[in-house]
Design a protein around this motif. Structure first.
Motif, mmCIF file in Angstrom:
data_model
loop_
_atom_site.group_PDB
_atom_site.id
_atom_site.type_symbol
_atom_site.label_atom_id
_atom_site.label_comp_id
_atom_site.label_asym_id
_atom_site.label_seq_id
_atom_site.Cartn_x
_atom_site.Cartn_y
_atom_site.Cartn_z
ATOM 1 N N ASP A 1 21.836 44.264 14.429
ATOM 2 C CA ASP A 1 22.272 42.902 14.750
ATOM 3 C C ASP A 1 23.665 42.616 14.199
ATOM 4 O OD1 ASP A 1 19.873 42.513 16.019
ATOM 5 O OD2 ASP A 1 18.918 41.493 14.332
ATOM 6 N N LYS A 2 23.961 43.129 12.997
ATOM 7 C CA LYS A 2 25.278 42.912 12.405
ATOM 8 C C LYS A 2 26.362 43.627 13.203
ATOM 9 C CE LYS A 2 23.866 41.997 7.635
ATOM 10 N NZ LYS A 2 23.998 42.423 6.207
ATOM 11 N N VAL A 3 26.044 44.806 13.711
ATOM 12 C CA VAL A 3 27.013 45.538 14.528
ATOM 13 C C VAL A 3 27.328 44.751 15.799
ATOM 14 C CG1 VAL A 3 27.327 47.589 15.959
ATOM 15 C CG2 VAL A 3 26.436 47.821 13.642
ATOM 16 N N VAL B 1 26.942 53.525 19.108
ATOM 17 C CA VAL B 1 27.584 53.962 20.355
ATOM 18 C C VAL B 1 27.121 53.102 21.524
ATOM 19 C CG1 VAL B 1 27.737 55.863 22.016
ATOM 20 C CG2 VAL B 1 27.952 56.325 19.573
ATOM 21 N N ARG B 2 25.826 52.828 21.599
ATOM 22 C CA ARG B 2 25.308 51.964 22.666
ATOM 23 C C ARG B 2 25.939 50.580 22.605
ATOM 24 N NH1 ARG B 2 18.977 52.118 24.097
ATOM 25 N NH2 ARG B 2 19.700 50.239 25.136
ATOM 26 N N ALA B 3 26.039 50.039 21.393
ATOM 27 C CA ALA B 3 26.625 48.708 21.235
ATOM 28 C C ALA B 3 28.085 48.705 21.683
ATOM 29 C CB ALA B 3 26.504 48.252 19.784
ATOM 30 N N LEU B 4 28.827 49.737 21.319
ATOM 31 C CA LEU B 4 30.231 49.821 21.716
ATOM 32 C C LEU B 4 30.375 49.907 23.237
ATOM 33 C CD1 LEU B 4 31.485 52.240 18.938
ATOM 34 C CD2 LEU B 4 32.355 49.932 19.339
ATOM 35 N N LEU B 5 29.542 50.709 23.871
ATOM 36 C CA LEU B 5 29.595 50.810 25.335
ATOM 37 C C LEU B 5 29.241 49.479 25.988
ATOM 38 C CD1 LEU B 5 27.929 54.301 25.872
ATOM 39 C CD2 LEU B 5 30.349 53.736 26.038
ATOM 40 N N ARG B 6 28.254 48.784 25.435
ATOM 41 C CA ARG B 6 27.846 47.492 25.991
ATOM 42 C C ARG B 6 28.968 46.458 25.885
ATOM 43 N NH1 ARG B 6 23.175 45.181 26.518
ATOM 44 N NH2 ARG B 6 23.585 43.606 24.931
ATOM 45 N N HIS B 7 29.818 46.628 24.901
ATOM 46 C CA HIS B 7 30.911 45.668 24.706
ATOM 47 C C HIS B 7 32.225 46.168 25.298
ATOM 48 C CE1 HIS B 7 28.955 42.573 22.192
ATOM 49 N NE2 HIS B 7 28.153 43.564 21.846
ATOM 50 N N ALA C 1 29.373 68.393 18.763
ATOM 51 C CA ALA C 1 28.626 68.112 17.539
ATOM 52 C C ALA C 1 27.145 68.428 17.687
ATOM 53 C CB ALA C 1 28.809 66.648 17.136
ATOM 54 N N GLY C 2 26.629 68.298 18.913
ATOM 55 C CA GLY C 2 25.217 68.584 19.130
ATOM 56 C C GLY C 2 24.320 67.379 18.960
ATOM 57 N N TRP C 3 24.694 66.250 19.592
ATOM 58 C CA TRP C 3 23.872 65.039 19.564
ATOM 59 C C TRP C 3 23.330 64.793 20.972
ATOM 60 C CZ3 TRP C 3 22.562 63.895 14.917
ATOM 61 C CH2 TRP C 3 23.473 63.962 13.852
ATOM 62 N N PRO C 4 22.191 65.379 21.343
ATOM 63 C CA PRO C 4 21.708 65.305 22.727
ATOM 64 C C PRO C 4 21.420 63.897 23.215
ATOM 65 C CG PRO C 4 20.009 66.201 21.269
ATOM 66 C CD PRO C 4 21.281 66.150 20.482
ATOM 67 N N ARG C 5 20.973 63.019 22.330
ATOM 68 C CA ARG C 5 20.664 61.661 22.755
ATOM 69 C C ARG C 5 21.922 60.916 23.177
ATOM 70 N NH1 ARG C 5 17.788 57.101 19.043
ATOM 71 N NH2 ARG C 5 17.036 55.740 20.693
ATOM 72 N N ILE C 6 23.017 61.161 22.476
ATOM 73 C CA ILE C 6 24.279 60.523 22.828
ATOM 74 C C ILE C 6 24.858 61.160 24.090
ATOM 75 C CG2 ILE C 6 26.649 60.103 22.050
ATOM 76 C CD1 ILE C 6 25.613 59.756 19.255
ATOM 77 N N VAL C 7 24.666 62.462 24.260
ATOM 78 C CA VAL C 7 25.080 63.119 25.499
ATOM 79 C C VAL C 7 24.369 62.469 26.691
ATOM 80 C CG1 VAL C 7 24.979 65.262 26.823
ATOM 81 C CG2 VAL C 7 25.678 65.315 24.428
ATOM 82 N N ASP C 8 23.067 62.256 26.568
ATOM 83 C CA ASP C 8 22.307 61.600 27.639
ATOM 84 C C ASP C 8 22.861 60.211 27.929
ATOM 85 O OD1 ASP C 8 20.691 63.796 27.824
ATOM 86 O OD2 ASP C 8 18.987 62.915 26.783
ATOM 87 N N TYR D 1 19.339 52.161 28.774
ATOM 88 C CA TYR D 1 20.648 51.525 28.667
ATOM 89 C C TYR D 1 20.935 50.732 29.929
ATOM 90 C CZ TYR D 1 25.685 50.963 28.246
ATOM 91 O OH TYR D 1 26.943 50.440 28.176
ATOM 92 N N GLN D 2 21.295 49.480 29.782
ATOM 93 C CA GLN D 2 21.469 48.573 30.924
ATOM 94 C C GLN D 2 22.919 48.222 31.200
ATOM 95 O OE1 GLN D 2 18.955 47.650 32.975
ATOM 96 N NE2 GLN D 2 17.776 49.105 31.754
ATOM 97 N N GLY D 3 23.852 49.013 30.709
ATOM 98 C CA GLY D 3 25.252 48.741 31.012
ATOM 99 C C GLY D 3 25.858 47.716 30.076
ATOM 100 N N PRO D 4 27.079 47.279 30.356
ATOM 101 C CA PRO D 4 27.781 46.360 29.453
ATOM 102 C C PRO D 4 27.150 44.984 29.409
ATOM 103 C CG PRO D 4 29.001 46.624 31.501
ATOM 104 C CD PRO D 4 27.867 47.606 31.539
ATOM 105 N N VAL D 5 27.394 44.288 28.307
ATOM 106 C CA VAL D 5 26.857 42.941 28.161
ATOM 107 C C VAL D 5 27.519 42.012 29.169
ATOM 108 C CG1 VAL D 5 26.285 43.158 25.735
ATOM 109 C CG2 VAL D 5 28.559 42.437 26.372
ATOM 110 N N GLU D 6 26.823 40.968 29.531
ATOM 111 C CA GLU D 6 27.349 40.006 30.489
ATOM 112 C C GLU D 6 28.019 38.860 29.737
ATOM 113 O OE1 GLU D 6 26.993 41.286 33.166
ATOM 114 O OE2 GLU D 6 25.221 42.540 32.969
ATOM 115 N N SER D 7 29.184 38.459 30.192
ATOM 116 C CA SER D 7 29.853 37.334 29.554
ATOM 117 C C SER D 7 29.072 36.060 29.820
ATOM 118 C CB SER D 7 31.275 37.197 30.119
ATOM 119 O OG SER D 7 31.228 36.990 31.507
#
Length: 388
Positions: free
Chosen positions: A197-199, A233-239, A260-267, A276-282
């Protein structure tokens, strides 16, 4: 980390070589921990260091080809490790303790961090301890003043409260090791979950941190991808963070995640994360009702542009079709409506390169819609003329 060269010493045992390979394969967990330690106001780690292999250029056969030394105050850019030398070199006379050093990731020999006196990592240390007698091992541990755990096994991350520690064999050659590593690669650091939430709040209040590179030429997205912080990473993409922007080394976020070998982030970056539902809506209003309204308006307009002239021609009535721009505009509105019905277009869009301030997919879609509008207008005009 994948595909790393191992610097070895002539005569070094196979056990130590295997331990170095395991340390390199699991270094990402060390770096993820340090990424969160840097955020802590009250530090949690007693110590964090890497052991690096310094290649010696000496003609003396009594001097080894490589001297392994511990380095602290670690920085990592995906290719090189920088820090401060902890101990006085024995053979590498051009360096002394506290000197800054930078070596390629391939020179990593081991890593270790300590929390509450307990050691995480330390693969080569475990190889050495396993070859000691019980008395020698006890003396070794007392000299360090640390809890290295049971010889023959290594922990890379702390166990969650009330959970059994997840132990790995030093060589990572068991099926259980592969299962444990796969689970750890897809797990989140506890601080990432606690600070979710803080992020989000921080990114809303300070959107400039998303797009402005740091002094090293890296976006925040690059740093978080390398550290394996999926939630951030998800939060950054959403914003609105751009996953196709390269860092100063020419690496995209996807390239960093794969290296680096982070499969979840690769996905996530490849659009395969179904949650993941895409960027946040204004403004906090969902887009799909707007998309649905645009689709309805476009279909009504196309009915007027296409069906009404055809019906008039069938009835033998004179008619006049609007100009081609009307058809292109109606199809464009239909496209906007379809894109607003879900994250599918956004995910597809992220996989195309940028062209100036736009995406290639956006330009292709615009040109395609304009061309389709012209074709529809001309085809309809020809049809009506032939049926007069």
């Amino acid at each position: 980390m994948t595909g790393q060269i191992i610097y070895s010493v002539k005569g070094e045992s196979d056990e130590l070589k295997a331990a170095v390979a395991s340390a390199q394969a699991t270094f990402k967990f060390f770096w993820r921990e340090l990424s969160w330690e840097a955020r802590r106001i009250v530090k949690s780690l007693d110590m964090a260091a890497v052991k690096m292999s310094f290649v010696l250029d000496a003609d003396d056969p009594d001097i080894p080809a490589v001297e392994n030394m511990w380095v602290t105050d670690i920085e990592f850019d995906g290719e090189s490790i920088s820090g401060v030398l902890m101990n006085e070199p024995r053979w590498f006379t051009s360096l002394k303790a506290s000197d800054p050093v930078t070596l390629p990731l391939a020179a990593l020999n081991d890593w270790m961090y300590v929390r509450g006196g307990h050691v995480y990592g330390g693969f080569t240390v475990d190889a050495l301890r396993s070859g000691m007698s019980t008395e020698e091992r006890d003396a070794h541990d007392r000299a360090w003043g640390l809890d290295f755990g049971k010889a023959g096994s290594v922990e890379v991350v702390p166990a969650e409260e009330g959970q059994t520690p997840r132990l790995l064999s030093r060589n990572l050659d068991r099926a259980q090791d592969r299962q444990t590593l796969a689970a750890l690669e897809r797990s989140e650091h506890p601080m990432a979950l606690n600070m979710r939430d803080k992020v989000e709040e921080g990114l809303r209040q300070h959107p400039e941190v998303i797009r402005e590179p740091d002094a090293g030429g890296w976006l925040l997205l690059h740093r978080e991808v390398l550290a394996g912080n999926h939630t951030v990473v998800r939060a950054l993409l959403r914003h609105g963070a751009d996953p196709l922007t390269s860092n100063c080394n020419g690496q995209t976020s996807l390239a960093l995640a794969r290296a680096a070998g982070w499969p979840r982030i690769v996905d996530l970056l490849e659009g395969k994360d179904t949650d993941y539902q895409g960027p946040v809506e204004s403004g906090g209003f969902p887009v799909w009702p707007i998309g649905l309204a645009l689709i309805a308006a476009a279909l009504a307009w196309l009915y007027y542009l296409v069906i009404e002239p055809v019906r008039a021609a069938a009835a033998g009535l004179s008619n006049h079709i609007p100009g081609p721009i009307n058809y292109a505009a109606a199809l464009l509105i239909l496209g906007f409506g379809l894109a607003g019905m879900g994250p599918w277009y956004y995910r597809l869009r992220l996989r195309t390169p940028k062209a100036g301030s736009s995406r290639v997919l956006d330009l292709v879609a615009m040109i395609g819609v304009m061309g389709l509008g012209l074709v529809l207008h001309d085809y309809l005009g020809s049809y009506l003329i032939s049926h007069r």
